[in-house]
Motif scaffolding. Sequence first.
Motif, PDB file in Angstrom:
ATOM      1  N   SER A  77      -1.183  -2.241   1.693  1.00 30.72           N
ATOM      2  CA  SER A  77      -1.539  -3.039   0.522  1.00 30.72           C
ATOM      3  C   SER A  77      -3.007  -2.822   0.159  1.00 30.72           C
ATOM      4  O   SER A  77      -3.864  -2.624   1.029  1.00 30.72           O
ATOM      5  CB  SER A  77      -1.276  -4.519   0.780  1.00 30.72           C
ATOM      6  N   SER A  87       1.629  -1.383  -1.935  1.00 23.40           N
ATOM      7  CA  SER A  87       1.579  -2.641  -2.687  1.00 23.40           C
ATOM      8  C   SER A  87       0.167  -2.850  -3.219  1.00 23.40           C
ATOM      9  O   SER A  87      -0.818  -2.562  -2.528  1.00 23.40           O
ATOM     10  CB  SER A  87       1.969  -3.821  -1.796  1.00 23.40           C
ATOM     11  N   ARG A 146       4.639  -2.829  -6.586  1.00 27.48           N
ATOM     12  CA  ARG A 146       4.963  -1.912  -5.504  1.00 27.48           C
ATOM     13  C   ARG A 146       5.132  -0.523  -6.109  1.00 27.48           C
ATOM     14  O   ARG A 146       5.863  -0.350  -7.087  1.00 27.48           O
ATOM     15  CB  ARG A 146       6.251  -2.340  -4.796  1.00 27.48           C
TER      16      ARG A 146
END
Length: 397
Positions: free
Chosen positions: A373, A354, A348
């Motif tokens: 992400s 992420s 992270r």
Amino acid sequence: MDALLEKSIKKIESTYLEFVRSKIDRIRWEARLIGIKGPRGVGKTTLILQYIKKNLPLDHTVLYVSLDNIWFAQNRLVSLVDDFVKRGGKHLFLDEVHKYPDWSIELKNIYDDFPELKIVFTGSSMLEILNARADLSRRAIIYHMQGLSFREFLNFQTGQNFASTTLPNLIENHIEIAREVNSKLKPLEHFHQYLSSGYFPFFREVPELYHQRLEEVVNMTLEIELPLLRKLEVSYIPKIKQLLQIISESVPFIPNVSKLSERIGINRNTFIAYLFFLQEAHITKNLYKDIKGITQLQKPNKVYLENTNFQFAFSPKNADLGNLRETFFVNQLGHEHTVEYIDKGDFRINREYSFEVGGKNKTAEQIQGVKNSFIAADDIEYGTDKKIPLWLFGFLY
């Protein structure tokens, strides 16, 4: 004094300007007191000499001196500065300040007593700027240097002039940035060399001795700097070297503190403190689930070597590919961003993004449903949507 001035001029005159780290443009050189911290070999000395050569006169108003010079065995820094200022000195550059006893106290006094003097000093990455006896934190602007980014390596090797980018811009425009780079060279042709032997600027001097020099850098840090600056027990150094080899071969290294401390023969808290010191020395990088409020007695969730070149120096035949990829990512992102361990995905960043790191066939299965992400994929020249080439993360500084 005259001998030091003569050495200073010769040192500056012999400094090359063919390649200059971009860090030079990020430093506010007009400040009265500047500190540049970093591990051995990253180019702190070269950087300040290049700044002098490019921007200051080569005369009695400028002095570069390394504080490990034998002259200081019988002479005090404050006496040198007094003489230098009386002769018209205006710019003082002090290298390797951690080699000089009570450097922070004398530097504080010099700063207070000679307001007309501008001072730049360099020292170990473990240099203590804030302490009870001489608090320089309110006086000095501190900069941190690490080894070459992949971008800087490409510029150094090929003569290109690629600019750095920000993480949000990289995420948003990685296809365009990759297209620009690929139009001028093939980055993957150079990427493995960088991972193996391109992190420290001296990689071009004697290439066949590069990894030997890396071992010397680490040995000097372990055997001299850590005992001097962190009171590391010298008797534990062989065991710590063994630990570094274990980390270089791991997939990646998740420390079992109880077993390792028993194996090395020290108590648990001392072992965790040593892991913290190794990170301070820029030999390893410790990853935590929550970086806020980290203390030197908190067990890391994962431990990496600080850069991929160390893996080839410590374990050239057994360096794990997955570990290499993750080490590169953590190193390039960790310089100017916070990197934390997470359960869903690998990392992270800044508590906002992420990332999952892997090869070209890596899927988003492990980060499915995770907001913001992305995949950092090795062995691809261009990305697609949320899959970004791993090598592009080397353009962040």
